[in-house]
Design a protein around this motif. Structure first.
Motif, short mmCIF file in Angstrom:
data_model
loop_
_atom_site.label_atom_id
_atom_site.label_comp_id
_atom_site.label_asym_id
_atom_site.label_seq_id
_atom_site.Cartn_x
_atom_site.Cartn_y
_atom_site.Cartn_z
N GLU A 245 0.74 -1.13 0.01
CA GLU A 245 -0.23 -0.09 -0.01
C GLU A 245 0.71 1.49 0.04
N LEU A 246 2.13 1.25 0.03
CA LEU A 246 2.94 2.20 0.15
C LEU A 246 3.59 2.95 -1.10
N ARG A 247 3.85 4.20 -1.30
CA ARG A 247 4.36 4.74 -2.32
C ARG A 247 5.92 4.41 -2.32
N PRO A 248 6.34 4.60 -3.53
CA PRO A 248 8.02 4.20 -3.78
C PRO A 248 8.84 5.06 -2.81
N GLY A 249 8.62 6.07 -2.52
CA GLY A 249 9.49 6.93 -1.35
C GLY A 249 9.13 6.66 0.01
N ASP A 250 8.05 5.85 0.37
CA ASP A 250 7.59 5.69 1.80
C ASP A 250 8.82 4.85 2.34
N VAL A 251 9.04 5.08 3.60
CA VAL A 251 9.85 4.46 4.19
C VAL A 251 8.95 3.51 5.46
N LEU A 252 9.46 2.04 5.32
CA LEU A 252 8.80 1.19 6.30
C LEU A 252 9.90 0.67 7.14
N GLY A 253 9.60 0.68 8.37
CA GLY A 253 10.68 -0.02 9.48
C GLY A 253 10.00 -0.76 10.42
N ARG A 254 10.61 -1.76 10.70
CA ARG A 254 10.06 -2.86 11.80
C ARG A 254 10.73 -2.36 13.21
N GLU A 255 10.14 -1.96 14.06
CA GLU A 255 10.74 -1.84 15.56
C GLU A 255 10.62 -3.22 16.18
N GLU A 256 9.90 -4.14 16.09
CA GLU A 256 9.88 -5.71 16.52
C GLU A 256 8.73 -6.14 15.88
N ASP A 257 8.78 -7.43 16.27
CA ASP A 257 7.84 -8.40 15.33
C ASP A 257 6.11 -7.93 15.63
N GLY A 258 5.57 -7.59 14.65
CA GLY A 258 4.22 -6.95 14.77
C GLY A 258 3.92 -5.65 14.85
N ARG A 259 5.03 -4.75 15.01
CA ARG A 259 5.15 -3.24 15.38
C ARG A 259 5.92 -2.63 14.17
N LEU A 260 5.37 -2.08 13.39
CA LEU A 260 5.76 -1.09 12.15
C LEU A 260 5.77 0.29 12.16
N TRP A 261 6.64 1.01 11.73
CA TRP A 261 6.60 2.59 11.43
C TRP A 261 6.69 2.78 10.01
N ILE A 262 5.89 3.83 9.63
CA ILE A 262 5.78 4.41 8.23
C ILE A 262 6.11 5.67 8.29
N VAL A 263 7.19 6.09 7.52
CA VAL A 263 7.15 7.80 7.12
C VAL A 263 6.98 8.16 5.62
N ALA A 264 5.91 8.89 5.63
CA ALA A 264 5.35 9.27 4.46
C ALA A 264 5.67 10.80 4.05
N ALA A 265 6.63 11.20 3.36
CA ALA A 265 6.98 12.43 3.09
C ALA A 265 5.82 13.18 2.18
N ASP A 266 5.43 14.58 2.41
CA ASP A 266 4.72 15.37 1.84
C ASP A 266 3.23 14.82 1.96
N LEU A 267 2.89 14.32 2.94
CA LEU A 267 1.43 13.81 3.53
C LEU A 267 1.23 14.33 4.82
N GLY A 268 0.09 14.91 4.89
CA GLY A 268 -0.58 15.86 6.01
C GLY A 268 -1.45 14.91 6.67
N ALA A 269 -2.15 15.53 7.74
CA ALA A 269 -3.06 14.74 8.33
C ALA A 269 -4.09 13.85 7.72
N THR A 270 -4.67 14.60 6.88
CA THR A 270 -5.76 13.99 5.82
C THR A 270 -5.22 12.88 5.13
N GLY A 271 -4.14 13.03 4.52
CA GLY A 271 -3.52 12.14 3.63
C GLY A 271 -3.05 10.85 4.42
N ALA A 272 -2.59 10.95 5.68
CA ALA A 272 -2.15 10.07 6.42
C ALA A 272 -3.10 9.12 7.01
N ARG A 273 -4.32 9.78 7.26
CA ARG A 273 -5.42 9.00 7.66
C ARG A 273 -6.05 7.98 6.63
N ALA A 274 -6.15 8.82 5.29
CA ALA A 274 -6.36 7.96 4.16
C ALA A 274 -5.80 6.49 3.93
#
Length: 332
Positions: A245-274
């Motif tokens: 579901e991520l865009r090519p420039g988005d960053v996906l990291g795993r803190e631990e099994d079952g817990r992920l972090w996503i960094v999405a540049a140029d995305l505001g609150a509305t886009g983040a919720r979508a």
């Protein structure tokens, strides 16, 4: 119950819980009953063991609420405590059989308790809300662990009217579950974490707007306890679904099994919720694990609106995630 699984910290007790209005457990017990009735097909409603639930559910709710406010009370619910048997009866009180249905019943209990707490203790500031959500989730994990232990016990008999999840097939015979370090080892998946922390710092330093999403698989430790290998495979499927579901420039990291972090540049609150809504839908489409549908809780923070530095942003995302989990919804 051991210290918080997979490296997570043990949340602190929350002061003034339970509030006097909930001390007898009656209100959340009623909320739990209504949630259990709503989750069943109408034809199965008579099978719900209402007399047992009416007798014992208030005591269970009281015990959970006290554990939210006290480590000593939490130990009473954990293995070896004098209330561990009561915690282990949550599935039977809900009239369910099997691990998937037992976990769902405890999730419904947690949602009823959360609604009662937030209604009674309102208004709550953001810090207290996050602390309350995190502690309630942790205590309910202890109840789920006790319930799964009761379900898996040799010769265990389901409570009156016990039912499997609607449409679920009977689970196949399985080998004795792994325990201790073997179970944890088999639950691990290959580490492929991205540098999400570095991405947050770079974007923040450049004053570039971005969104930070915390994504956590619900009840991952309980799933691992019931089926370590199956949980590992399920988490890998969840991570693939999220990646898709991520865009090519988005960053996906795993803190631990079952817990992920996503960094999405140029995305505001509305886009983040979508994006979060797409992620929740993608995970919901992942095949169930032994009849238990997979789901995630997602927390959101947007920079600069959500804070400028990494620590503040991650704290806001965590608060949002815990609030969603306690409310029983994917996104708060």
């Amino acid at each position: 119950m051991p210290e918080a699984p997979f490296g997570a910290r043990r949340p602190h007790a929350v002061a003034d819980v339970p509030p006097a209005a909930l001390a007898d457990g009656q209100a959340p017990a009623k909320g739990w009953l209504l949630a259990l009735v709503a989750a069943r097909p109408l034809r199965d409603a008579p099978a719900l063991p209402v007399p047992d639930l009416a007798r014992d559910a208030p005591a269970l709710c009281t015990a959970v609420l006290r554990a939210v406010g006290s480590d000593a009370e939490l130990r009473r619910l954990e293995s070896g405590g004098d209330l561990a048997d009561l915690a282990g009866r949550a599935g039977a009180l809900a009239g369910v059989a099997g691990p998937a249905a037992a976990v769902a019943a405890v999730a419904a209990l947690r949602a009823a308790l959360w609604e009662a707490l937030t209604t009674t203790m309102a208004p709550l500031d953001a810090t207290t809300t996050a602390a309350l959500a995190e502690r309630l989730a942790f205590v309910c994990d202890a109840v789920a662990a006790a319930t799964l232990g009761a379900v898996a016990a040799p010769g265990a008999v389901a409570g009156p009217g016990a039912a499997a999840p609607p449409g679920a097939a009977a689970p196949p015979a399985e080998a004795a579950p792994a325990s201790g370090e073997d179970a944890v080892a088999s639950f691990r998946v290959r580490d492929a974490r991205g540098d999400w922390e570095g991405a947050v710092e770079r974007l923040a330093a450049g004053a570039r707007p971005f969104a930070l999403l915390a994504v956590e698989v619900d009840d991952a430790p309980r799933l691992a306890a019931a089926d370590a290998q199956g949980a590992a495979e399920a988490l890998a499927r969840v991570e693939r679904a999220v990646r898709d579901e991520l865009r090519p420039g988005d960053v996906l990291g795993r803190e631990e099994d079952g817990r992920l972090w996503i960094v999405a540049a140029d995305l505001g609150a509305t886009g983040a919720r979508a994006l979060a809504e797409r992620l929740a839908d993608a995970v919901a489409a992942v095949p169930a694990l032994r009849g238990a549908p997979l789901s995630v809780s997602i927390g959101l923070a947007a920079s600069p609106a959500g804070g400028a530095d990494r620590d503040e942003l991650t704290a806001r995302a965590d608060e949002s995630l815990y609030a969603a989990r306690a409310a029983g919804v994917p996104i708060a």
